[in-house]
Design a protein around this motif. Structure first.
Motif, PDB file in Angstrom:
ATOM      1  N   ASP A   1       9.752 -58.941 -53.581  1.00  0.00           N
ATOM      2  CA  ASP A   1       9.772 -57.862 -52.411  1.00  0.00           C
ATOM      3  C   ASP A   1      10.916 -58.058 -51.544  1.00  0.00           C
ATOM      4  O   ASP A   1      11.569 -57.094 -51.108  1.00  0.00           O
ATOM      5  CB  ASP A   1       8.534 -58.524 -51.327  1.00  0.00           C
TER       6      ASP A   1
ATOM      7  N   ALA B   1       8.462 -56.822 -45.761  1.00  0.00           N
ATOM      8  CA  ALA B   1       8.557 -57.229 -47.140  1.00  0.00           C
ATOM      9  C   ALA B   1       7.793 -58.699 -47.077  1.00  0.00           C
ATOM     10  O   ALA B   1       7.529 -59.209 -45.976  1.00  0.00           O
ATOM     11  CB  ALA B   1       9.919 -57.680 -47.722  1.00  0.00           C
TER      12      ALA B   1
ATOM     13  N   ALA C   1      13.589 -55.353 -51.077  1.00  0.00           N
ATOM     14  CA  ALA C   1      13.952 -54.678 -49.794  1.00  0.00           C
ATOM     15  C   ALA C   1      15.524 -54.938 -49.447  1.00  0.00           C
ATOM     16  O   ALA C   1      15.870 -54.029 -48.775  1.00  0.00           O
ATOM     17  CB  ALA C   1      13.265 -55.556 -48.723  1.00  0.00           C
TER      18      ALA C   1
ATOM     19  N   CYS D   1       3.437 -57.213 -45.676  1.00  0.00           N
ATOM     20  CA  CYS D   1       3.526 -55.853 -45.878  1.00  0.00           C
ATOM     21  C   CYS D   1       2.317 -55.267 -46.741  1.00  0.00           C
ATOM     22  O   CYS D   1       1.920 -55.861 -47.760  1.00  0.00           O
ATOM     23  CB  CYS D   1       4.961 -55.166 -46.324  1.00  0.00           C
TER      24      CYS D   1
ATOM     25  N   ALA E   1      15.557 -61.802 -49.297  1.00  0.00           N
ATOM     26  CA  ALA E   1      16.305 -60.446 -48.884  1.00  0.00           C
ATOM     27  C   ALA E   1      17.710 -61.108 -48.514  1.00  0.00           C
ATOM     28  O   ALA E   1      18.825 -60.243 -48.877  1.00  0.00           O
ATOM     29  CB  ALA E   1      15.717 -59.971 -47.692  1.00  0.00           C
TER      30      ALA E   1
ATOM     31  N   ALA F   1       9.590 -59.853 -42.205  1.00  0.00           N
ATOM     32  CA  ALA F   1       9.154 -60.841 -43.179  1.00  0.00           C
ATOM     33  C   ALA F   1       8.177 -61.757 -42.481  1.00  0.00           C
ATOM     34  O   ALA F   1       8.546 -63.179 -42.933  1.00  0.00           O
ATOM     35  CB  ALA F   1      10.185 -61.175 -44.016  1.00  0.00           C
TER      36      ALA F   1
ATOM     37  N   ARG G   1       1.818 -51.878 -49.243  1.00  0.00           N
ATOM     38  CA  ARG G   1       2.451 -50.505 -49.924  1.00  0.00           C
ATOM     39  C   ARG G   1       1.443 -49.502 -49.789  1.00  0.00           C
ATOM     40  O   ARG G   1       0.527 -49.542 -50.225  1.00  0.00           O
ATOM     41  CB  ARG G   1       3.023 -50.893 -50.974  1.00  0.00           C
TER      42      ARG G   1
ATOM     43  N   TYR H   1      12.189 -52.216 -41.844  1.00  0.00           N
ATOM     44  CA  TYR H   1      11.856 -52.497 -43.311  1.00  0.00           C
ATOM     45  C   TYR H   1      10.951 -53.750 -43.228  1.00  0.00           C
ATOM     46  O   TYR H   1      10.600 -54.409 -42.236  1.00  0.00           O
ATOM     47  CB  TYR H   1      12.898 -53.008 -44.228  1.00  0.00           C
TER      48      TYR H   1
ATOM     49  N   ALA I   1      10.340 -64.272 -48.740  1.00  0.00           N
ATOM     50  CA  ALA I   1      10.891 -62.840 -48.894  1.00  0.00           C
ATOM     51  C   ALA I   1      12.025 -62.642 -47.934  1.00  0.00           C
ATOM     52  O   ALA I   1      13.049 -62.067 -48.368  1.00  0.00           O
ATOM     53  CB  ALA I   1       9.640 -61.977 -48.377  1.00  0.00           C
TER      54      ALA I   1
ATOM     55  N   HIS J   1      10.056 -49.920 -49.321  1.00  0.00           N
ATOM     56  CA  HIS J   1       9.708 -50.980 -48.200  1.00  0.00           C
ATOM     57  C   HIS J   1      10.108 -50.348 -46.671  1.00  0.00           C
ATOM     58  O   HIS J   1      10.343 -51.441 -45.847  1.00  0.00           O
ATOM     59  CB  HIS J   1      10.673 -52.327 -48.613  1.00  0.00           C
TER      60      HIS J   1
END
Length: 406
Positions: A301, A275, A305, A279, A20, A109, A281, A273, A16, A265
């Motif tokens: 994710d 991810a 994000a 995480c 990102a 993350a 949701r 944030y 993740a 996110h």
């Protein structure tokens, strides 16, 4: 409306976190990006349970990018360093060496750690877990032909590891408290077929609840709740993960079985944030969804994000998908395979399983048949009507159903 994410600090270099960072650069973000992770590299985890006994297994082979590739993308990678504090208000991340990294945007993350059994003997040196590259190396170095290994937990990781251990010549015993593991993931029929493969391949499978680990005459004994004892040289516990929420909690960020995020996110802290596996949701109705712990969900994710941090349009959700490899076969599943609906079995050397609800496909699982699962995902996402008779017929290709609906 786009947003300038400024200096981005990503705490966690798993799938993740790396996805990102990579997506931020792909979308044109020019600000500083820093990844912080105590691991020696950003690397892929599925090979840890599948490939750890391969001759070419190495950190370099499973890494997402080497130092040169990260430098080419201007990603500052702080590997071997752990984040010990996040100040959500000041937007800083403090490392274990005392360095304080300022940020405009923070992404948590942090993933998860192996769930352990709170039972007597859980801390014996012969009792292992498998989550990191170091775990895999230590296990590889401890197993030779004839090593007796008890794997506690017959889910995806446990089953994959049991298969890999057998290829290394280990004598494997697979223990799980339920009669047929993986029913929630792939449905009863496919789960039974998969679990039966262990016995067919010569593994010993035992249903039972592990009550204790005790030193044995020549290794360690796994003691089940009924008193049965399984002698082993090593035990590997594979019963899922616990999300690493401690940094978020200490920072005053909302946590409930994971770091809580909205559809974009965003955590409860402005500019922070989250991810990946850590995480959880909250949907538009306010309900907290289950954490997703599959490879593709972590990758998506991270990508989502990154888009969210830049204020770009979100990627729409599609049917969930995951895969698993064991005993020389490749399983893929998409959507849901339990709950309301009609189960449809397509016969073959391995069954293909579908779930149909209200005239539409909602889930599918197949072995060594990637094309069918790809088509199934599209049928699910597009809500194309199907019949049980079509799905049960091996002569009817799912891609043909897609073409007929155009």
């Amino acid at each position: 409306m786009t947003r300038d994410a400024g200096r981005v600090v990503i705490v966690g270099g798993g799938l993740a976190g790396y996805s990102a960072a990579d997506t931020l650069r792909a979308l044109g973000h020019s600000g500083a990006i820093t990844i912080v992770d105590p691991e020696p590299a950003a690397y892929d985890r599925p090979p840890l349970s599948k490939d750890l006994f391969r001759a070419d297994f190495s950190l370099e082979k499973i890494a997402f990018a080497d130092a040169a590739a990260l430098a080419a993308k201007a990603i500052d990678a702080r590997f071997g360093r752990a984040a010990v504090a996040v100040d959500a208000q000041a937007r800083t991340v403090t490392l274990d060496d005392g360095d304080v990294i300022p940020a405009d945007t923070i992404l948590l993350a942090t993933g998860g750690r192996p769930r352990t059994l709170p039972i007597p003997g859980g801390d014996l040196p012969q009792v292992r877990v498998l989550r990191t590259f170091a775990d895999a190396v230590a296990l590889r170095e401890s197993v030779t032909a004839g090593t007796r290994v008890a794997v506690v937990g017959a889910g995806l990781i446990g089953a994959e590891l049991a298969s890999a251990l057998q290829t290394a010549g280990a004598e494997v015993t697979l223990i799980d408290p339920v009669e047929t593991p993986l029913v929630p993931a792939v449905g009863e029929h496919m789960a039974g077929h998969l679990h039966g493969m262990h016995t067919a391949k010569g593994l010993t499978t035992i249903q039972g609840l592990t009550a204790a680990f005790e030193p044995g005459e020549d290794g360690v004994d796994v003691v089940l709740d009924g008193g049965r004892r399984i002698a082993a040289d090593l035990v590997v516990v594979g019963i899922g993960i616990v999300p690493n929420t401690e940094l978020a909690e200490a920072a005053g960020i909302d946590v409930d079985g994971g770091v809580i995020v909205d559809a974009r996110h965003r955590t409860s802290a402005d500019g922070v944030y989250a991810a990946g596996d850590v995480c959880r949701r909250r949907d538009d109705e306010g309900a907290l969804l289950r954490r997703a712990e599959h490879w593709e969900s972590a990758q998506l994710d991270g990508q989502r994000a990154a888009r969210d941090m830049l204020g770009q349009e979100p990627i729409s959700d599609g049917a969930a998908w995951f895969w698993s490899d064991r005993h020389g076969i490749h399983l893929e599943a998409t959507g849901r395979l339990t709950g309301a609906g009609q189960v449809v079995i397509r016969p073959g050397d391995h069954p293909t399983v579908f779930l149909v609800d209200d005239g539409a496909l909602v889930g599918a699982a197949a072995i060594d048949d990637t094309m069918t699962i790809r088509a199934a995902r599209r049928l699910i996402d597009q809500r194309i009507p199907v019949t049980a008779a079509e799905l049960a017929d091996p002569s009817v290709g799912l891609r043909g159903l897609l073409r007929a609906a155009r």
